[in-house]
Scaffold this active site. Structure first.
Site, short mmCIF file in Angstrom:
data_model
loop_
_atom_site.label_atom_id
_atom_site.label_comp_id
_atom_site.label_asym_id
_atom_site.label_seq_id
_atom_site.Cartn_x
_atom_site.Cartn_y
_atom_site.Cartn_z
N GLU A 73 0.89 -1.17 0.00
CA GLU A 73 0.00 0.00 0.00
C GLU A 73 0.92 1.21 0.00
O GLU A 73 1.62 1.46 0.99
CB GLU A 73 -0.89 0.02 1.25
CG GLU A 73 -1.62 -1.29 1.56
CD GLU A 73 -2.76 -1.60 0.60
OE1 GLU A 73 -3.07 -0.76 -0.25
OE2 GLU A 73 -3.33 -2.71 0.71
N CYS A 98 -1.81 9.38 3.18
CA CYS A 98 -1.64 8.87 1.82
C CYS A 98 -2.80 9.35 0.96
O CYS A 98 -2.68 9.48 -0.25
CB CYS A 98 -1.57 7.36 1.83
SG CYS A 98 -2.89 6.61 2.77
P1 NDP Z 1 8.51 5.02 4.41
O1 NDP Z 1 8.38 4.29 3.14
O2 NDP Z 1 9.65 5.94 4.59
O3 NDP Z 1 8.59 3.98 5.62
C1 NDP Z 1 7.61 2.99 5.82
C2 NDP Z 1 8.18 1.85 6.63
O4 NDP Z 1 9.18 1.18 5.87
C3 NDP Z 1 8.86 2.30 7.92
O5 NDP Z 1 8.57 1.36 8.93
C4 NDP Z 1 10.32 2.27 7.53
O6 NDP Z 1 11.18 2.15 8.65
C5 NDP Z 1 10.35 1.03 6.66
N1 NDP Z 1 11.50 0.90 5.77
C6 NDP Z 1 12.26 1.88 5.23
N2 NDP Z 1 13.24 1.34 4.46
C7 NDP Z 1 13.09 0.00 4.51
C8 NDP Z 1 13.80 -1.10 3.94
N3 NDP Z 1 14.85 -0.94 3.14
N4 NDP Z 1 13.37 -2.35 4.22
C9 NDP Z 1 12.29 -2.55 5.01
N5 NDP Z 1 11.61 -1.56 5.60
C10 NDP Z 1 11.98 -0.29 5.35
O7 NDP Z 1 7.12 5.78 4.63
P2 NDP Z 1 6.69 6.81 5.77
O8 NDP Z 1 6.75 6.17 7.12
O9 NDP Z 1 7.39 8.10 5.56
O10 NDP Z 1 5.14 6.98 5.41
C11 NDP Z 1 4.67 7.83 4.43
C12 NDP Z 1 4.37 7.12 3.13
O11 NDP Z 1 3.43 6.08 3.35
C13 NDP Z 1 3.72 8.03 2.11
O12 NDP Z 1 4.27 7.77 0.84
C14 NDP Z 1 2.26 7.62 2.16
O13 NDP Z 1 1.54 7.94 1.00
C15 NDP Z 1 2.38 6.16 2.40
N6 NDP Z 1 1.15 5.62 2.96
C16 NDP Z 1 0.34 4.81 2.19
C17 NDP Z 1 -0.87 4.36 2.66
C18 NDP Z 1 -1.77 3.49 1.85
O14 NDP Z 1 -2.70 2.89 2.41
N7 NDP Z 1 -1.58 3.37 0.54
C19 NDP Z 1 -1.33 4.74 4.00
C20 NDP Z 1 -0.40 5.57 4.74
C21 NDP Z 1 0.79 5.97 4.23
P3 NDP Z 1 11.93 3.47 9.26
O15 NDP Z 1 10.86 4.38 9.75
O16 NDP Z 1 12.73 2.88 10.35
O17 NDP Z 1 12.71 4.05 8.13
#
Ligand code: NDP
Length: 528
Positions: free
Chosen positions: A290, A324
């Site tokens: 997502e 999002c």
């Molecule tokens: P990120 O993609 O930066 O992070 C999401 C998660 O992925 C975090 O737990 C992060 O950990 C983890 N992560 C980062 N790098 C890796 C990796 N290499 N391997 C595994 N896990 C990893 O998103 P944000 O937290 O900034 O959230 C915002 C984004 O989420 C926006 O793009 C938004 O649109 C989207 N979103 C989508 C939704 C949907 O339903 N479609 C709903 C809500 C948000 P860490 O924090 O430790 O980096």
């Protein structure tokens, strides 16, 4: 212990809250503030696990405030959590599904009982205003219950199939959906409870065991949801909670062949990275992604402009544009352009911004230093290419001095080929364009890699045309409660098309649980 509430927080009470909601939230906030700064472990195989390195969780509204100390989990912790989930899988998956449903419902009840404390933490940690924080937690309990309801409605997904007519034999054919095994849930910062709890509940109720990894900005909120599951009596190892950087701990989880399926919610870049790295596995594994959005609102010359203005402002700036589903693009037909733009600016200027735990504030801070710096860079770029109608600057004086506060920003006159029409900024910034026709608006609206949510204001006939042509997974028409935001489980199943999601089936909807199971077609033959 707190006294039982005299009302239940539901979708309806969220829009019209009784006074009791506020006093209960404030009492809980005081209790939460009395225990700030404590250290929290990871939960692996039912035990508290501590790592050598720690990290601080700070309040984005006041960065002097340390909310808690969390563990910087390592690759070894990732392996330990996956191994615990693997060991717990046989017993959990063989448990009658009715018993799993009962346990998940119990966890939902615990969330309800703890809702004000959890919401106070969400408000402090994410920077959500109190109503949005309560909404995130209430939605989590509803997602738990919705998963249970769907399991029941489908009788555990066991379906008697046709009996093939074999002379001299009796055939019995049954389709059974069965869990995959160890399910990984990686969640973003913005809805830490619902976007960890929702996928976890779906995975659990269908018989998978779970490892959850929250965003590093929001480990506390997710820990509280994990505690509700643990305290409901889920056996050790059925849910595991690990914390640490995505780039190390998250990557170790992604790289492991011990993961049988994943639900990732987060940015497009990380989601696509996971998609590609999952493709390196020995066989295809379910990959529920997502991802981001660049959600448009289209306003026709026939629209009720007051509804349009209310819905667009709410969706553009709720949670500081960090949803999002946030409305980040606004296309308005020329005859009503000036009138609507004036109203949008007027309403935006009325939004109160400040400490999100305070009742009066609608906007809180953005999540972290990087987002704060991004906001300033985008505003600089936008001020050169277009016209900033309102906002465009960070707030630094007085009560804003210690937090990441950004003024809600509306931008006009941005050339339609500017890169920021297609880029998800994920901040309180929306861009507005004047269009000559709805066809032009639709062409622009669909001309992005994303397809999550979209909103429309106009006649009912036009709304049908909009539903038919817009490329998005969640679409709304004539909704003052939110142009593009505000989906609720059981009402608006939530998920995206194109670069916004991988499965084409929405969370909180009737096709979601099936994603967490593979089908086994069972044929048993008896000689007559
Ligand atoms: P990120 O993609 O930066 O992070 C999401 C998660 O992925 C975090 O737990 C992060 O950990 C983890 N992560 C980062 N790098 C890796 C990796 N290499 N391997 C595994 N896990 C990893 O998103 P944000 O937290 O900034 O959230 C915002 C984004 O989420 C926006 O793009 C938004 O649109 C989207 N979103 C989508 C939704 C949907 O339903 N479609 C709903 C809500 C948000 P860490 O924090 O430790 O980096």
């Amino acid at each position: 212990m707190t006294a039982e509430s005299t009302f239940k927080l539901t979708y309806a009470t969220m829009f019209n809250p009784p006074e009791e909601l506020h006093t209960r939230f404030e009492d809980a906030l005081a209790r939460v503030k009395a225990k700030l700064g404590q250290e929290h472990g990871m939960i692996i195989d039912g035990k508290e696990v501590f790592a050598a390195k720690k990290f601080e969780d700070r309040n984005p509204a006041n960065t002097d405030m340390v909310l808690g100390i969390f563990q910087q989990g390592t690759a070894e912790d990732a392996q330990a959590a996956l191994a615990a989930a693997r060991r717990a899988f046989p017993a959990w998956s063989r448990m009658p599904w009715q018993d799993r449903v009962a346990l998940i419902r119990k966890a939902a009840d615990l969330i309800d009982q703890r809702i004000y404390e959890i919401a106070a933490v969400v408000s402090l940690e994410v920077g959500k205003n109190r109503m949005e924080a309560l909404g995130d937690v209430a939605e989590t309990a509803d997602l738990f219950r919705y998963a249970c309801d769907r399991m029941e409605a489908n009788n555990g997904f066991v379906v008697e199939m046709g009996r093939d007519p074999l002379v001299g034999f009796e055939a019995r054919n049954v389709s059974v959906l069965r869990p995959y095994g160890v399910w990984l849930v990686i969640s973003p910062f913005n809805f830490p409870c619902a976007l960890t709890g929702g996928p976890a509940a779906a995975a659990l109720v269908t018989g998978n065991t779970v490892v959850m990894k929250p965003a590093s900005d929001t480990p506390w909120s997710v820990r509280l949801i994990a505690e509700c599951l643990r305290d409901a009596g889920l056996p050790d190892g059925v849910i595991n909670y690990v914390t640490g950087p995505g780039s190390t701990l998250g990557q170790a989880l992604i790289d492991s062949p011990e993961v049988d399926g994943i639900t990732f919610t987060g940015s497009y870049d990380v989601g696509m990275h996971i998609y590609r790295s999952f493709a390196q596995g020995r066989w295809p594994r379910p990959t529920i992604l997502e991802m981001g959005g660049k959600n448009p609102a289209i306003v026709s010359r026939h629209a009720n402009l007051e509804d349009a203005a209310a819905g667009i402002v709410r969706s553009a700036f709720g949670l500081q544009g960090q949803k999002c589903s946030a409305c980040s693009r606004i296309y308005i037909e020329a005859p009503v352009y000036d009138q609507l733009v004036n109203r949008l600016v007027e309403l935006t200027n009325k939004l109160s911004i400040g400490d999100p735990t305070e009742r009066k504030n609608f906007l809180g801070p953005v999540i972290n230093r990087k987002s704060y710096a991004d906001y300033q860079a985008f505003c600089e770029e936008l001020s050169q290419a277009g016209t900033i109608l309102t906002g465009g600057k960070v707030l630094t004086e007085g009560e804003y001095a210690k937090g990441y506060f950004c003024a809600p920003t509306l931008v006009a006159d941005l050339p339609l080929n500017h890169r920021l029409w297609k880029y998800e900024m994920f901040l309180p910034i929306s861009t507005i364009a004047k269009v000559e026709s709805l066809e032009e608006a639709m062409r622009l609206a669909n001309d992005v890699d994303y397809g999550l949510t979209a909103g429309f204001y106009g006649s009912e006939e036009e709304a049908q045309w909009f539903f038919e042509h817009i490329e998005a997974g969640v679409v709304y028409a004539n909704r003052p409660q939110g142009a593009t935001t505000g989906a609720w489980p059981g009402f608006q199943p939530f998920g995206g098309w194109k670069g916004s999601g991988s499965t084409g089936k929405n969370a909180g909807g009737v096709h979601y649980l099936q994603l967490y199971m593979h089908e086994q077609s069972r044929t048993l033959i008896r000689r007559l």
